[in-house]
Design an enzyme around this catalytic site. Structure first.
Site, PDB file in Angstrom:
ATOM      1  N   HIS A   1       0.869  -1.193   0.000  1.00  0.00           N
ATOM      2  CA  HIS A   1       0.000   0.000   0.000  1.00  0.00           C
ATOM      3  C   HIS A   1       0.907   1.245   0.000  1.00  0.00           C
ATOM      4  CE1 HIS A   1      -4.143   1.675   1.217  1.00  0.00           C
ATOM      5  NE2 HIS A   1      -3.361   2.745   1.126  1.00  0.00           N
TER       6      HIS A   1
ATOM      7  N   ASN B   1      -2.168  -1.522  -4.004  1.00  0.00           N
ATOM      8  CA  ASN B   1      -3.208  -0.509  -3.835  1.00  0.00           C
ATOM      9  C   ASN B   1      -3.032   0.619  -4.851  1.00  0.00           C
ATOM     10  OD1 ASN B   1      -5.382   0.720  -2.063  1.00  0.00           O
ATOM     11  ND2 ASN B   1      -3.833   2.353  -1.971  1.00  0.00           N
ATOM     12  N   GLU B   2      -4.054   0.882  -5.628  1.00  0.00           N
ATOM     13  CA  GLU B   2      -4.146   2.071  -6.487  1.00  0.00           C
ATOM     14  C   GLU B   2      -2.899   2.393  -7.303  1.00  0.00           C
ATOM     15  OE1 GLU B   2      -5.336   5.386  -4.093  1.00  0.00           O
ATOM     16  OE2 GLU B   2      -7.359   4.606  -3.819  1.00  0.00           O
TER      17      GLU B   2
HETATM   18  C1  BGC Z   1      -5.679   5.606  -0.287  1.00  0.00           C
HETATM   19  C2  BGC Z   1      -5.578   5.812   1.207  1.00  0.00           C
HETATM   20  C3  BGC Z   1      -5.872   7.277   1.532  1.00  0.00           C
HETATM   21  C4  BGC Z   1      -7.274   7.584   1.062  1.00  0.00           C
HETATM   22  C5  BGC Z   1      -7.777   8.991   1.379  1.00  0.00           C
HETATM   23  C6  BGC Z   1      -6.888   6.255  -0.915  1.00  0.00           C
HETATM   24  O1  BGC Z   1      -6.618   6.659  -2.189  1.00  0.00           O
HETATM   25  O2  BGC Z   1      -5.610   4.245  -0.606  1.00  0.00           O
HETATM   26  O3  BGC Z   1      -4.297   5.411   1.614  1.00  0.00           O
HETATM   27  O4  BGC Z   1      -5.726   7.565   2.871  1.00  0.00           O
HETATM   28  O5  BGC Z   1      -7.298   7.448  -0.345  1.00  0.00           O
HETATM   29  O6  BGC Z   1      -7.091   9.957   0.673  1.00  0.00           O
END
Ligand code: BGC
Length: 410
Positions: free
Chosen positions: A112, A156-157
């Site tokens: 992440h 993640n993303e």
């Molecule tokens: C992320 C988190 C982040 C959240 C709020 C998501 O894109 O995975 O790590 O805290 O957004 O900004």
């Protein structure tokens, strides 16, 4: 007429966290180095979740959760290239056992955003052999935790990671395109003095990193399935739901934006994916001039549009779990409404055939927001960073009621 939509029995309800945003005390990690250089706010002990996870899972249980997403910190597990730390893998085994003991289903994310320093200093995801390195880590972790979890996301993303790191330059490795200086962002973030990248070479590197991430996911998927053939392996994708108003040109732009932001990547990896985690925070309608309530992040509060994001993913015909969706709201006056609307949007997509298996609110705890520090409050549980006291916010009970009811009224 109002109608109640029931979620299927066995639906997963819970919340999510990520290691570096809540654990505290991580060393040998690239964001820690960036903090030492003053480029991002200091991380420190965060919510000290590394030591207090039992207490935090008790709270999750009390709130009715039967699922929880968390991430494993790569820098803890592989502090030096190819050298794995058995004590740290044992720690995460304990975390998993603590969830299992409470009948909370774990959803594990292997990576992440934050990375070991040895990896980033040798080029990170710009390295040609990054997929093999990432797959080796993924295989090691999976072979040590596979008896305790079924749901594993590799990353993640990928688009947010790459956009913030290689276009906007607000996150490590702080590479920014000169043209980004002219764009204004709703998400503030620190902009840096480092010399900007030229457009052509900057975009080329950005696209190469995206492609390396797709290869890394595929390599990790294959490595995990080799040791855990029955695991449900996927990745977590943030979907921005783009749409256009009546104007056909706006609709065309939205189609392209959805293709570039979501489908371009998912199409590449769809055969290496058993399930998809959806992170939802934003929608954007080209041509829409209306103004909306804002969250503490300055983002439009449009929780019901999670429906559009889910519909965008429907075509992949994979089980979808909402891996993150939530709101920064320090006064807790929006959150109860926000969660209710978000669940309604989810229910609507479910009733239209999207195979949704779970809803995990972001976040269980207040946490370190990238790259803003501790001011933004996403938690169902408030953290006092001086005393580390946990206080359950009223909105957490709104969510609990929805969970107990197993449904919402449209
Ligand atoms: C992320 C988190 C982040 C959240 C709020 C998501 O894109 O995975 O790590 O805290 O957004 O900004």
């Amino acid at each position: 007429m109002s109608k109640e939509i029931k979620f299927p029995a066995g639906f997963y309800w819970g919340a999510a966290t990520s290691a570096f945003q809540v654990e505290g005390g991580i060393t040998g990690m690239n964001w820690e180095v960036a903090a030492q250089k003053g480029k991002v706010p200091h991380i420190g002990r965060a919510a000290d979740h590394y030591n207090r996870y039992e207490e935090d899972f008790d709270i999750a249980k009390e709130l009715g959760h039967n699922a929880h997403r968390f991430s494993i910190e790569w820098a803890r597990i592989e502090p030096q290239e190819g050298k794995f730390d058995e004590k740290e893998i044992e720690h995460y085994r304990d975390v998993l056992k603590a969830l299992r003991a409470r009948n909370i289903e774990p959803f594990v994310t292997l990576w992440h955003f934050t990375l070991p320093v040895w990896f980033t200093e040798s080029g990170g995801f710009e390295r040609e052999d990054a997929p093999e390195i990432f797959a080796r880590y993924a295989a090691y972790v999976s072979s040590h935790i596979g008896d305790l979890c079924v749901h594993i996301s590799t990353m993640n993303e990928p688009y947010v990671f790459t956009g913030q790191g290689w276009l906007r330059g607000a996150w490590p490795p702080f590479k920014r395109l000169a043209v980004m200086d002219k764009v204004s962002f709703t998400n503030p973030g620190v902009l840096h003095e480092d010399a900007p990248q030229g457009f052509v070479s900057g975009v080329r590197t950005y696209l190469t990193v995206l492609s390396t991430l797709a290869r890394s996911h595929k390599a990790a998927y294959t490595a995990i399935k080799k040791v855990l053939p029955d695991a449900q392996v996927g990745l977590v994708k943030q979907v921005i739901a783009f749409s256009g108003n009546w104007n056909p040109l706006n609709k065309l732009i939205a189609m392209f934006a959805n293709y570039f932001w979501t489908h371009r990547f998912l199409r590449r990896i769809r055969r290496h994916c058993d399930e998809i985690g959806l992170n939802y925070y934003h929608c954007h309608e080209y041509g829409d001039k209306k103004s909306y309530k804002k969250t503490d992040m300055g983002w439009d509060a449009r929780p019901d549009r999670i429906y559009d994001a889910l519909m965008i993913l429907k075509r992949y015909r994979k089980p979808i779990f909402i891996s993150e969706a939530g709101v920064a709201d320090s006064d807790d006056d929006l959150r109860g409404w926000y969660i209710t609307e978000q669940v309604k949007g989810t229910a609507r997509a479910l009733s239209e055939g999207v195979p949704i298996i779970g809803h995990l609110y972001w976040s269980l705890l207040d946490n370190y927001e990238l790259a803003l520090g501790y001011e933004k409050r996403f938690g169902l549980v408030e953290i006092d960073y001086d005393t580390l006291e946990r206080k359950i916010r009223p909105s957490a009970y709104v969510y609990k009621k929805i969970i107990e009811r197993g449904g919402v009224v449209e």
